[in-house]
Design an enzyme around this catalytic site. Structure first.
Site, PDB file in Angstrom:
ATOM      1  CD  GLU A 257      -2.904  -1.303   0.580  1.00 45.37           C
ATOM      2  OE1 GLU A 257      -3.229  -0.273  -0.025  1.00 45.37           O
ATOM      3  OE2 GLU A 257      -3.500  -2.377   0.464  1.00 45.37           O
ATOM      4  CB  CYS A 296      -2.590   6.319   2.407  1.00 46.36           C
ATOM      5  SG  CYS A 296      -3.794   5.335   3.312  1.00 46.36           S
TER       6      CYS A 296
END
Ligand code: NAP
Length: 526
Positions: A257, A296
């Site tokens: 990720e 994020c």
């Protein structure tokens, strides 16, 4: 010198060698604790997890492991205040922002505990029904998923020291795979405290949960076949891990990720003053300021119809002007600090880069910081930028400023808007603000290939939607391309990463026996 946090490896607490790396209060600049992962015998620690933790977990069925998750959630719930205190000191976050991390972690654990209970006493999963391999059906093919027999190494980012561990650990432990977590150094304290509390509570068998605080050489070198890596952080580090000899040699499964240039898309129907327009402004401001934009999933690009670009910029800037920034100990403060002075430097560098092609629309005044000394605190005012030509812009679609910053980008028509969203070359999430179902459906199908999640906000769900940046365990988290190509969460689907899928070609009575002893997988929806 401040306290050196211990590592938990090979079933015992161990100090790393040397003085360690200090962790700071990002608002006051004071040293809090130290971490060191130096000199640890990682091979011994991983082996203990593989040979003691793994078998002990796998001796239980899914429901028994889900009960362990529920118990972990209880332990963490009981110590919540201590975690909020650590987050305030070490992450510089307001109470609301700490909740996203701490309560988000507890909620996710609870959710996996509920889903896991439904899998019952089974120890493996069956994927669908067997199919005939020949005409008479005397020989068939079925698929089973069995828990992987290595360790799950989590290398995590600094922005979610609590949720970042438990959103990965919940599906891993439920699958029967032991966890070794290496939190990011800057905010490792909260992760370490949570692990210490869970270990002290004796919820898990020895070797099921280990932690290496601080940087330790050889994390990847000590991996063996069937180990797994789940990484969250920058694309550069992900690349280094994926290209590591050991990872390549053993085909070690890596879930990554990484960076993401997420966007918010205001539909062509959403004129200034409409509900969809107001919802977009509210969400962009929330995304820019929650955890000081260190998410994020935060909105980095705001795609708006050309005719409404000025109105959108003005409305977002006006709402940002009302956000008080500074020391989260002051109750008037809505946005706290970045995680460290290093992050402050990185955000300033990113803003300078964006400034080469974007104009500053609003940045507030550092003198307005509340109870925070700009020479000491890692505080930065929200920065709203704008460009006139989204096609000519390059950096806006490429430079992720991991802080409270976003850029307004005008578009000509629906196709152009979707094309601009795709310029992120793979993102975690895009949100669409509109009351036009045809436009939304078209945008969703045009953008889905480049996004892990699409979050649609119509006026009807203005009060009930879960938030652009909130990662819910029911939905997939991850994204293609530069977002890392990983997949986490999304209900029981997340268990797939921690299992090996295997085809079994056999007579029907053997397959019937395997299916009878299994819990149904069928894609793993929660
Ligand atoms: P980073 O430098 O890549 O660090 C991430 C983790 O990797 C930290 O634990 C770090 O340890 C460790 N690490 C660094 N180099 C390593 C190496 N050579 N071997 C093993 N481990 C290594 O990332 P960051 O800048 O701290 O994090 C911010 C980035 O994370 C942003 O770009 C953000 O987009 C991304 N992020 C993505 C998600 C997502 O879900 N997609 C979530 C959060 C953050 P140390 O701390 O000890 O250096």
């Amino acid at each position: 010198m401040t306290r050196l946090l211990d590592n938990h490896l090979a079933g015992r607490w161990q100090a790393g060698s040397g003085a360690g790396v200090p962790l700071f209060d990002p608002v006051l600049g004071t040293e809090l604790v130290r971490v060191s992962g130096a000199g640890l015998d990682l091979a011994e620690g991983y082996a203990f997890a593989r040979t003691r933790g793994g078998p002990a977990l796998r001796a239980l069925g899914y429901a028994e492991r889900s009960a362990q998750l529920a118990r972990i959630a209880e332990v963490l719930q009981g110590r919540r205040d201590a975690y909020y205190d650590i987050a305030l000191q070490n992450s510089g976050t307001t109470r609301n922002d700490s909740a996203v991390d701490i309560d988000g972690a507890i909620y996710t654990l609870g959710q996996y505990a509920r889903w896991g209970a439904k899998l019952g006493a089974a120890r493996w999963l069956a994927d669908g029904e067997p199919v005939k391999l020949g005409k008479d059906g005397s020989f068939q093919s079925g698929h089973i998923l069995v828990p992987q027999r290595g360790i799950a190494l989590f290398i995590n980012a600094f922005n979610f020291p609590a949720w970042g561990l438990w959103e990965k650990a919940a599906p891993a432990l439920l699958s029967g795979v032991p966890v070794v977590v290496k939190p990011a150094t800057a905010t490792a304290w909260l992760t370490q405290q949570m692990v210490a509390d869970v270990i002290e509570a004796g919820v898990l068998p020895p070797g099921a949960l280990s932690i290496v605080c601080g940087r330790s050489d050889g994390l990847i070198e000590a991996l063996e076949p069937f180990d797994l890596v789940s990484f969250t952080g920058s694309a550069d580090t992900a690349r280094a891990i994926c290209a590591h000899d050991n990872v390549l040699r053993y085909s070690i499964r890596v879930n990554a990720e990484t960076d993401s240039l997420n966007s918010a898309l205001l539909g062509p129907d959403a004129t200034p003053g409409s509900d969809a327009f107001s919802l977009m402004v509210k969400e962009v401001v929330r995304e820019m300021t929650v955890k000081s934009g260190q998410k994020c999933t935060a909105i980095r690009r705001v795609l708006v119809p050309q005719a409404h670009a000025a109105a959108a910029t003005e409305a977002i800037a006006a709402a940002l002007a009302a956000v008080k920034v500074g020391n989260p100990r002051n109750e008037s403060v809505r946005m706290g600090a970045l995680a460290s002075r290093a992050q402050l430097a990185a955000v300033r560098e990113g803003l300078a880069a964006l400034g080469r092609e974007a104009q500053l629309a609003w940045a507030g005044n550092e003198a307005d910081l509340v109870d925070a000394d700009p020479k000491v605190a890692a505080c930065v005012m929200p920065h709203l930028l704008k460009v006139d030509d989204g096609d000519a812009a390059k950096l806006v679609h490429d430079v992720e400023v991991f802080g409270p910053a976003a850029t307004v980008v005008p578009y000509r028509d629906a196709d152009h808007a979707c094309a601009l969203a795709r310029r992120g070359f793979g993102s975690l999430v895009a949100s669409v603000f509109s009351d036009d179902v045809d436009f939304i459906a078209r945008a969703a199908t045009e953008m889905a290939h480049a996004h892990g999640r699409l979050h649609v906000i119509t006026p009807a769900v203005g009060k009930t939607h879960t938030g652009h940046g909130n990662v819910m365990p029911m939905s997939l988290h991850g994204g293609p391309g530069r977002a890392g190509g990983g997949e986490e969460l999304g209900g029981l689907r997340a268990l797939g990463f921690y299992h090996q899928r295997s085809a079994v070609q056999a007579p029907p009575e053997v397959l019937a026996k395997l299916v009878e002893g299994a819990a149904p997988w069928q894609g793993g929806a929660g």
